[in-house]
Design an enzyme around this catalytic site. Structure first.
Site, mmCIF file in Angstrom:
data_model
loop_
_atom_site.group_PDB
_atom_site.id
_atom_site.type_symbol
_atom_site.label_atom_id
_atom_site.label_comp_id
_atom_site.label_asym_id
_atom_site.label_seq_id
_atom_site.Cartn_x
_atom_site.Cartn_y
_atom_site.Cartn_z
ATOM 1 N N HIS A 1 18.900 -17.747 -28.114
ATOM 2 C CA HIS A 1 18.757 -18.037 -29.541
ATOM 3 C C HIS A 1 17.956 -16.908 -30.163
ATOM 4 C CE1 HIS A 1 16.878 -19.703 -33.169
ATOM 5 N NE2 HIS A 1 17.996 -20.396 -33.275
ATOM 6 N N GLY B 1 31.993 -37.416 -35.385
ATOM 7 C CA GLY B 1 30.557 -37.181 -35.555
ATOM 8 C C GLY B 1 30.190 -36.467 -36.849
ATOM 9 N N GLY B 2 31.179 -35.986 -37.603
ATOM 10 C CA GLY B 2 30.898 -35.364 -38.905
ATOM 11 C C GLY B 2 30.284 -33.976 -38.847
ATOM 12 N N VAL C 1 32.640 -36.935 -30.170
ATOM 13 C CA VAL C 1 33.612 -36.557 -29.132
ATOM 14 C C VAL C 1 34.999 -36.261 -29.715
ATOM 15 C CG1 VAL C 1 32.456 -37.833 -27.273
ATOM 16 C CG2 VAL C 1 34.287 -38.944 -28.578
ATOM 17 N N ASN D 1 35.807 -24.837 -32.735
ATOM 18 C CA ASN D 1 34.711 -25.767 -33.017
ATOM 19 C C ASN D 1 33.672 -25.161 -33.962
ATOM 20 O OD1 ASN D 1 35.620 -27.990 -31.708
ATOM 21 N ND2 ASN D 1 34.231 -27.866 -29.954
ATOM 22 N N TYR D 2 33.698 -23.838 -34.139
ATOM 23 C CA TYR D 2 32.820 -23.207 -35.131
ATOM 24 C C TYR D 2 33.690 -22.832 -36.332
ATOM 25 C CZ TYR D 2 29.335 -22.753 -31.342
ATOM 26 O OH TYR D 2 28.440 -22.990 -30.323
ATOM 27 N N GLY E 1 35.980 -34.468 -32.583
ATOM 28 C CA GLY E 1 36.123 -33.055 -32.889
ATOM 29 C C GLY E 1 35.789 -32.183 -31.693
HETATM 30 C C1 LIG Z 1 24.336 -28.696 -34.824
HETATM 31 C C2 LIG Z 1 25.645 -28.411 -34.148
HETATM 32 C C3 LIG Z 1 25.666 -28.059 -32.810
HETATM 33 C C4 LIG Z 1 26.867 -27.804 -32.165
HETATM 34 N N1 LIG Z 1 26.857 -27.461 -30.845
HETATM 35 C C5 LIG Z 1 28.031 -27.232 -30.213
HETATM 36 C C6 LIG Z 1 28.065 -26.902 -28.825
HETATM 37 O O1 LIG Z 1 27.033 -26.807 -28.169
HETATM 38 N N2 LIG Z 1 29.266 -26.686 -28.248
HETATM 39 C C7 LIG Z 1 30.439 -26.797 -28.947
HETATM 40 O O2 LIG Z 1 31.508 -26.636 -28.358
HETATM 41 N N3 LIG Z 1 30.429 -27.095 -30.252
HETATM 42 C C8 LIG Z 1 29.256 -27.316 -30.890
HETATM 43 N N4 LIG Z 1 29.262 -27.624 -32.215
HETATM 44 C C9 LIG Z 1 30.535 -27.674 -32.927
HETATM 45 C C10 LIG Z 1 31.187 -29.042 -32.777
HETATM 46 O O3 LIG Z 1 31.693 -29.198 -31.468
HETATM 47 C C11 LIG Z 1 32.343 -29.141 -33.778
HETATM 48 O O4 LIG Z 1 31.843 -29.051 -35.078
HETATM 49 C C12 LIG Z 1 33.126 -30.437 -33.587
HETATM 50 O O5 LIG Z 1 34.351 -30.356 -34.257
HETATM 51 C C13 LIG Z 1 32.339 -31.603 -34.118
HETATM 52 O O6 LIG Z 1 32.953 -32.798 -33.777
HETATM 53 P P1 LIG Z 1 32.644 -34.085 -34.661
HETATM 54 O O7 LIG Z 1 33.491 -35.168 -34.163
HETATM 55 O O8 LIG Z 1 31.179 -34.273 -34.757
HETATM 56 O O9 LIG Z 1 33.106 -33.554 -36.077
HETATM 57 P P2 LIG Z 1 33.968 -34.144 -37.264
HETATM 58 O O10 LIG Z 1 33.469 -33.396 -38.438
HETATM 59 O O11 LIG Z 1 33.933 -35.624 -37.299
HETATM 60 O O12 LIG Z 1 35.420 -33.670 -36.879
HETATM 61 C C14 LIG Z 1 35.787 -32.319 -36.729
HETATM 62 C C15 LIG Z 1 37.293 -32.171 -36.958
HETATM 63 O O13 LIG Z 1 38.002 -33.000 -36.048
HETATM 64 C C16 LIG Z 1 38.720 -34.020 -36.736
HETATM 65 N N5 LIG Z 1 38.517 -35.264 -36.002
HETATM 66 C C17 LIG Z 1 37.340 -35.796 -35.591
HETATM 67 N N6 LIG Z 1 37.546 -36.921 -34.911
HETATM 68 C C18 LIG Z 1 38.883 -37.128 -34.890
HETATM 69 C C19 LIG Z 1 39.698 -38.133 -34.323
HETATM 70 N N7 LIG Z 1 39.173 -39.146 -33.647
HETATM 71 N N8 LIG Z 1 41.045 -38.040 -34.503
HETATM 72 C C20 LIG Z 1 41.577 -37.003 -35.197
HETATM 73 N N9 LIG Z 1 40.841 -36.015 -35.739
HETATM 74 C C21 LIG Z 1 39.501 -36.071 -35.578
HETATM 75 C C22 LIG Z 1 38.115 -34.064 -38.117
HETATM 76 O O14 LIG Z 1 39.032 -34.543 -39.071
HETATM 77 C C23 LIG Z 1 37.740 -32.611 -38.336
HETATM 78 O O15 LIG Z 1 38.870 -31.874 -38.698
HETATM 79 C C24 LIG Z 1 28.065 -27.880 -32.882
HETATM 80 C C25 LIG Z 1 28.049 -28.227 -34.230
HETATM 81 C C26 LIG Z 1 26.854 -28.479 -34.871
HETATM 82 C C27 LIG Z 1 26.853 -28.818 -36.329
#
Ligand SMILES: Cc1cc2nc3c(=O)[nH]c(=O)nc-3n(C[C@H](O)[C@H](O)[C@H](O)COP(=O)(O)OP(=O)(O)OC[C@H]3O[C@@H](n4cnc5c(N)ncnc54)[C@H](O)[C@@H]3O)c2cc1C
Ligand SMILES: *[C@@H]1O[C@H](CO)[C@@H](O)[C@H](O)[C@H]1NC(C)=O
Ligand SMILES: *[C@@H]1O[C@H](CO)[C@@H](O)[C@H](O)[C@H]1NC(C)=O
Ligand SMILES: *[C@@H]1O[C@H](CO)[C@@H](O)[C@H](O)[C@H]1NC(C)=O
Ligand SMILES: *[C@@H]1O[C@H](CO)[C@@H](O)[C@H](O)[C@H]1NC(C)=O
Length: 541
Positions: A292, A112-113, A181, A481-482, A183
């Site tokens: 918040h 999801g980035g 999902v 995750n943060y 990350g």
């Molecule tokens: C606006 C916002 C709200 C959020 N709210 C919450 C919340 O309520 N609860 C919570 O727990 N977290 C929350 N987060 C944090 C979020 O869970 C993490 O940032 C999470 O890592 C994001 O996952 P992503 O797949 O979108 O990220 P990505 O940036 O795509 O990936 C995150 C990391 O995982 C790796 N990765 C992703 N997908 C894969 C894959 N398929 N295989 C291997 N490596 C992979 C990436 O290389 C990177 O290192 C929030 C973040 C933001 C920006």
């Protein structure tokens, strides 16, 4: 002696190139990039994945930036991938892994980035970005309370597809529907049902993962240790996550959400102080009261002039009806003045939409929109809190907030199920004793430039120092995750990374860090899946 894992990998790839004759057949310098594309074409035979090349593919930049959530990593000087690949078959992802390994390119996977430090979209070494945007199928099986979810899906897509099949099934995960999902779940993942059901990673039944040899493994073939590690240890250190099998949980057909806002002038300090003793250990686990805190402009009633103040918003997510919630608040938190008219009774999916911040009545298909929420430039940090912060401590935070442009505290409460699960059940360790998790954020406008960015980051680091007396020590803890690169990072250009990693490894994983090191060293001894904060390998001596 500490050897250079990444350098060894590069060396191996040079040897491979030479042995295969590709490099020596040409008089010009070998081009790993060109060979990489040839490799990809020869391996992924049936259908080549889409490849975007800088300065050649017109949509390279828009694809790259499409899902970078933190605009701090969308600047011209942010290091960019050699190639972006958007596979639509699992075999194409295997081909990318095999060819990256062969030609010494780092592979970075994006779901999801939303990585706070942009690790899914940028790196200090040459890398290939695999964006799973086309691998986001969701197959819900209501009969056995499960779903197979591909790695590129978002939380919103999961919520929508589950709700489409059943009004009484849900999945415990984050509030922000555009999070991926990949990350999220691999970092633990928490949301409004964390007190009732625990972390997202507590509800993973199986997974499909590509290892450093390019093989596809499932729970059975990867073994329980690796399966343990990818539930909270961050999957990026171990392979490419192709899909999760998740367990669905029961939700009521109608539930309640509510938001109650109070400024300092309306008694926010006392309310936040009291909230601490109510939200975690004082109410049933069906109730989640997130908090918040931000800065707003209010009009003073006497003079009509604008003034900046701190505002606390109590965000209720209750797996029950409004009347019951009103009664509960009357007994446990009368100071808040919570009323029936604050209650919004909706289905679980509609509640998820409102809890994400959309106006009441927004159609649930907003959950399918991957760019529904505005993005900002930000720096964030985190702390788990185990004892109430005194009022004077809170007031010190407010004082700092009033000096910063767009600061936020985003707080999720622990207690209930998440605290009951043993710390070593899965790699995610933050359990018993925790009251809540703070996400400190400072937002600014990318246009403000480098100087402003340095200023806001400095402010954030000072706030973090200020919080030291109020949070656990040895270790101070943090939520993977943060992600926060201030906690330390691997030198992925060179040296072995264990000593540097020790500090942040313990903050994110507590005692589980030891087992993560063992699993990593066993399943990826060449440290192919390396990144700025990946689990390092321990070199056997
Ligand atoms: C606006 C916002 C709200 C959020 N709210 C919450 C919340 O309520 N609860 C919570 O727990 N977290 C929350 N987060 C944090 C979020 O869970 C993490 O940032 C999470 O890592 C994001 O996952 P992503 O797949 O979108 O990220 P990505 O940036 O795509 O990936 C995150 C990391 O995982 C790796 N990765 C992703 N997908 C894969 C894959 N398929 N295989 C291997 N490596 C992979 C990436 O290389 C990177 O290192 C929030 C973040 C933001 C920006
Ligand atoms: C690739 O295609 C060629 C020719 O079409 C075929 O002979 C070969 O078996 C294929 N290889 C793989 C791995 O599918
Ligand atoms: C408050 O008002 C100031 C001055 O007009 C403005 O710059 C700022 O953006 C406003 N802040 C918020 C949170 O609306
Ligand atoms: C997604 O949401 C954004 C912001 O609300 C909107 O601009 C865009 O048109 C939406 N996209 C789709 C496909 O509905
Ligand atoms: C890694 O190397 C690149 C270029 O070779 C350099 O720009 C970067 O700063 C280095 N990073 C670290 C962490 O040493």
């Amino acid at each position: 002696m500490e050897s250079s894992n990444y350098a060894i990998l590069l060396l191996t790839s040079v040897l491979l190139v030479t042995i295969s004759g590709k490099a020596s057949s040409s008089s010009s310098a070998p081009s790993p990039q060109g060979d990489f594309l040839t490799c990809l074409a020869s391996i992924s035979n049936e259908s080549k994945p889409q490849v975007y090349v800088p300065n050649q593919s017109p949509s390279y930049l828009s694809i790259l930036q499409s899902s970078i959530n933190n605009l701090r990593f969308t600047t011209p000087s942010t290091p960019k991938p050699q190639f972006i690949i958007t596979p639509n078959r699992e075999s194409q992802v295997q081909a990318v892994v095999i060819c990256c390994k062969r030609y010494g390119l780092k592979v970075t996977v994006r779901s999801g980035g939303h990585d706070f430090e942009g690790l899914s979209s940028t790196s200090d070494v040459p890398f290939v970005l695999v964006d799973l945007i086309n691998l986001r199928n969701i197959d819900v099986n209501i009969k056995d309370n499960s779903a197979w979810v591909q790695g590129g899906a978002t939380l919103g897509e999961v919520y929508y597809r589950v709700a489409e099949k059943s009004p009484v099934h849900g999945y415990p995960a984050g509030a922000c529907p555009t999070v991926g999902v990949g990350g999220h779940i691999s970092g633990g993942g928490f949301g409004a049902m964390v007190r009732k059901y625990g972390m997202s990673a507590d509800h993973v039944l199986d997974a499909r993962l590509i290892n450093a040899n390019g093989e596809i493994l499932n729970r059975e073939t990867m073994g329980e240790d690796l399966f343990w590690a990818i539930r909270g240890g961050g999957v990026a250190s171990f392979g490419v996550l192709l899909a999760w099998k998740i367990r669905l949980v029961p939700v009521p057909p109608i539930m309640t959400v509510a938001m109650v806002r109070r400024t300092l002038e309306q008694g926010a300090t006392d309310l936040v102080y009291k909230w601490q003793s109510v939200a975690s250990f004082g109410v049933p686990e069906e109730l989640f009261i997130a908090l918040h805190v931000g800065v707003v402009n209010t009009t003073s009633s006497t003079k009509g002039e604008l003034r900046r103040t701190v505002e606390a918003t109590f965000q209720f997510f209750f797996l029950g009806r409004g009347d019951e919630l009103v009664q509960l608040m009357k007994n446990k938190f009368p100071e808040l003045g919570f009323k029936k008219k604050d209650c919004i009774e909706k289905s679980w999916a509609e509640s998820a939409v409102i809890f994400a911040g959309f106006p009441v009545g927004t159609p649930v298909d907003i959950l399918l929109n991957r760019s529904s929420l505005p993005k900002t430039t930000f720096k964030a940090k985190s702390d788990f809190v185990t004892k109430p912060i005194p009022k004077a401590g809170l007031e010190g935070i407010w004082k700092r907030f009033l000096k910063e442009e767009r600061p936020e505290l985003v707080i999720g409460t622990w207690g209930g199920k998440v605290n009951e699960i043993p710390e070593d059940a899965i790699a995610f360790p933050h359990r018993a004793g925790n009251m809540y998790l703070i996400d400190y954020v400072s937002n600014w406008d990318a246009k403000e430039g480098k100087e402003a960015s340095d200023k806001h980051i400095k402010w954030m680091r000072e706030l973090y120092d200020y919080m030291t007396p109020y949070v656990p020590k040895s270790p101070r803890t943090a939520f993977l995750n943060y992600r926060d690169l201030d906690l330390g990072q691997n030198n992925i250009n060179g040296t072995s990374t264990y000593p540097q990693a020790k500090s942040w490894g313990q903050m994110y994983f507590k005692d589980n860090f030891k087992k993560l090191l063992k699993v990593k060293s066993k399943v990826d001894p060449q440290n192919f899946f390396i990144s700025e904060q990946s689990i390092p390998i321990i070199l056997s001596s």
